[in-house]
Design an enzyme around this catalytic site. Structure first.
Site, mmCIF file in Angstrom:
data_model
loop_
_atom_site.group_PDB
_atom_site.id
_atom_site.type_symbol
_atom_site.label_atom_id
_atom_site.label_comp_id
_atom_site.label_asym_id
_atom_site.label_seq_id
_atom_site.Cartn_x
_atom_site.Cartn_y
_atom_site.Cartn_z
ATOM 1 N N LYS A 159 26.254 32.335 -19.807
ATOM 2 C CA LYS A 159 26.345 33.474 -18.896
ATOM 3 C C LYS A 159 25.288 33.421 -17.800
ATOM 4 O O LYS A 159 25.454 34.029 -16.748
ATOM 5 C CB LYS A 159 26.277 34.780 -19.671
HETATM 6 C C1 LIG Z 1 30.362 35.409 -23.638
HETATM 7 C C2 LIG Z 1 30.342 34.241 -24.574
HETATM 8 C C3 LIG Z 1 31.527 33.564 -24.945
HETATM 9 C C4 LIG Z 1 32.907 34.007 -24.481
HETATM 10 O O1 LIG Z 1 33.096 33.780 -23.104
HETATM 11 P P1 LIG Z 1 34.295 34.516 -22.323
HETATM 12 O O2 LIG Z 1 34.106 34.164 -20.903
HETATM 13 O O3 LIG Z 1 34.103 35.997 -22.596
HETATM 14 O O4 LIG Z 1 35.578 34.020 -22.891
HETATM 15 C C5 LIG Z 1 31.421 32.453 -25.767
HETATM 16 N N1 LIG Z 1 30.219 32.041 -26.239
HETATM 17 C C6 LIG Z 1 29.067 32.665 -25.921
HETATM 18 C C7 LIG Z 1 27.788 32.172 -26.481
HETATM 19 C C8 LIG Z 1 29.077 33.794 -25.081
HETATM 20 O O5 LIG Z 1 27.929 34.406 -24.771
#
Ligand SMILES: *Cc1c(COP(=O)(O)O)cnc(C)c1O
Length: 462
Positions: free
Chosen positions: A112
């Site tokens: 993220k």
């Molecule tokens: C947010 C997140 C996901 C999922 O990603 P999306 O874009 O919501 O599908 C997977 N793994 C981790 C570690 C995350 O923080």
């Protein structure tokens, strides 16, 4: 470049407006009116350039005149300067034909950061130019909140308020939210569950007097600018394995569908992607939907990959928009049906989705086994989310097409689950080894809208 809503009834906006707005007024999500194309020559020319330069070339056609080229380059440079790896998104080999894209070298150790760091710099630039301030408010079960705080800490034009459920986030996640010293960072521990935190945030957005008074803004995963930032690493990783002269496939640990949808955009821009594999944990609504067409939420069972524990996958609406031939009315109808319990994707739309997407599911025991076995086979320690991806990728990969699995978080972010599975305690990277010694600063608050709003008004008055 104009942005339009997936439900077809909101005014179209510029990139900058769509970024600052988030959700469209008809309840839909913004998408570019048309998708810019990269030719094979353009893609080939990404070979050997820095991550920042690739980011500039891939994203530039989407931003219209929001920033000059020099401004946009500066924004990108600042966004990724704090990453702990010179390649930003390095690719490792796990096995013959199977690669791991490490997206966890950012400041909060999860993918993220790629989007949040960029959006932080873009917000700051836009707001300074317009002389405005905003209050960013978000609810988190862990990763989104820490990434948002890290991205907005110390920026002049923004206060960031993050609500997390008291006692229900991991210690690393909590400390990442409570230890920044900057005055514009406000970590709020709410007495309640994640759903309570999220409900209070929604209440604030629906309280128009409050919303306008404090200039509320949201940066959750439906924000188009976040999706766009994630398109870049599909290009850089595919090119390093020989694209566009060779096809590649990706497996993506999925919750809200933002990350894997970015892969879909990369494909539509011209990157030769063979398959995009949606990997879910035991909360498998997306796997069920891609298998049967039925999209029906049935509650969340907490897992060791908590960032993928979702009921409703908000960005899936964007994929549906294309599957339904860009018919906003059809999407709006399905979303109405969802409020009443669920819907079934039409046969034509399901076939359109399956032209690109495969899916698979990984339960808790399989997740632990994937951590253990990958460690034994390659010395790579996976976080539980990445392990879900590796398990599904192993079943889905095809001879002759390299598979890239996205590693979405660093194992040290989920030390208990990783240690239980592998016997190895994953250490924090050097640059944040003192996280456990830093002073924490947090405000405990009741699950009460008036109390939260009063606190926010007081804080931004200073
Ligand atoms: C947010 C997140 C996901 C999922 O990603 P999306 O874009 O919501 O599908 C997977 N793994 C981790 C570690 C995350 O923080």
């Amino acid at each position: 470049m104009k942005y339009i809503s997936t439900r077809g009834r909101a005014p179209s906006l510029s990139f900058e407006e769509a970024m600052l707005t988030g959700l469209a007024r008809d309840g839909g999500l913004y998408l570019p009116e048309s998708i810019p194309q990269m030719s094979h020559a353009d893609i080939r020319a990404l070979e050997g350039v820095s991550y920042e330069e690739a980011a500039f070339r891939v994203m530039r056609p989407f931003i219209g005149d929001a920033f000059t080229d020099a401004e946009f380059r500066g924004i990108i440079e600042r966004a990724y300067a704090g990453f702990g790896h010179a390649a930003r998104a390095p690719l490792k080999q796990l096995a013959p034909g199977h690669f791991l894209l490490e997206l966890f070298h950012g400041p909060t150790l999860a993918f993220k950061d790629f989007a949040m760091q960029l959006i932080g710099q873009m917000f700051e630039f836009s707001l300074k130019r317009s002389g405005k301030r905003v209050s960013i408010v978000g609810a988190t079960s862990g990763d989104t909140g820490s990434a948002a705080i890290e991205a907005f800490r110390g920026l002049d034009a923004v206060d960031v308020f993050i609500l997390y459920p008291h006692g229900r986030v991991s210690e690393v996640q909590r400390r990442q939210m409570t230890t920044p010293v900057e005055g514009n960072v406000h970590a709020l521990a709410i007495d309640g569950h994640f759903d309570d935190a999220q409900a209070r945030v929604k209440d604030m957005f629906n309280d128009f007097e409050f919303r306008d008074g404090v200039r509320l803004a949201g940066v959750n995963s439906i924000n188009w600018a976040r999706v766009l930032a994630q398109v870049v690493y599909y290009f850089t990783s595919a090119v390093s394995l020989g694209a566009p002269d060779r096809k590649v496939s990706f497996t993506v640990p999925t919750g809200n569908f933002g990350d894997v949808f970015a892969g879909y955009i990369a494909k539509r821009m011209g990157l030769p992607i063979e398959r995009l594999v949606v990997a879910t944990n035991q909360n498998d609504i997306l796997h069920r939907c891609l298998s049967t067409g039925a999209y029906r939420p049935d509650g969340v069972a907490p897992s060791i990959s908590p960032s993928m524990d979702i009921q409703v996958s908000s960005n899936f609406e964007r994929a549906l928009y294309y599957a339904y031939g860009q018919d906003g009315g059809a999407v709006a109808q399905e979303m109405e049906a969802l409020k009443a319990g669920g819907f079934t994707v039409s046969q034509g739309a399901l076939e359109a989705l399956r032209e690109t997407f495969d899916s698979g599911r990984c339960d808790e025991d399989q997740t632990r086994a994937a951590i253990r076995e990958t460690w034994a086979a390659s010395g790579e320690l996976l976080c539980p989310h990445s392990a879900v991806g590796v398990h599904v990728a192993e079943a889905e990969r095809r001879a002759g097409v390299p598979m890239i699995t996205l590693a979405t978080a660093h194992p040290a972010k989920f030390p208990a689950a990783v240690e239980e599975a592998s016997g190895i305690h994953p250490p924090l990277p050097e640059r944040m080894a003192d996280l456990y010694e830093r002073q924490e600063r947090v405000t405990r608050i009741a699950n009460d809208l008036a109390a939260i709003e009063t606190l926010i008004k007081e804080r931004i008055a200073h």
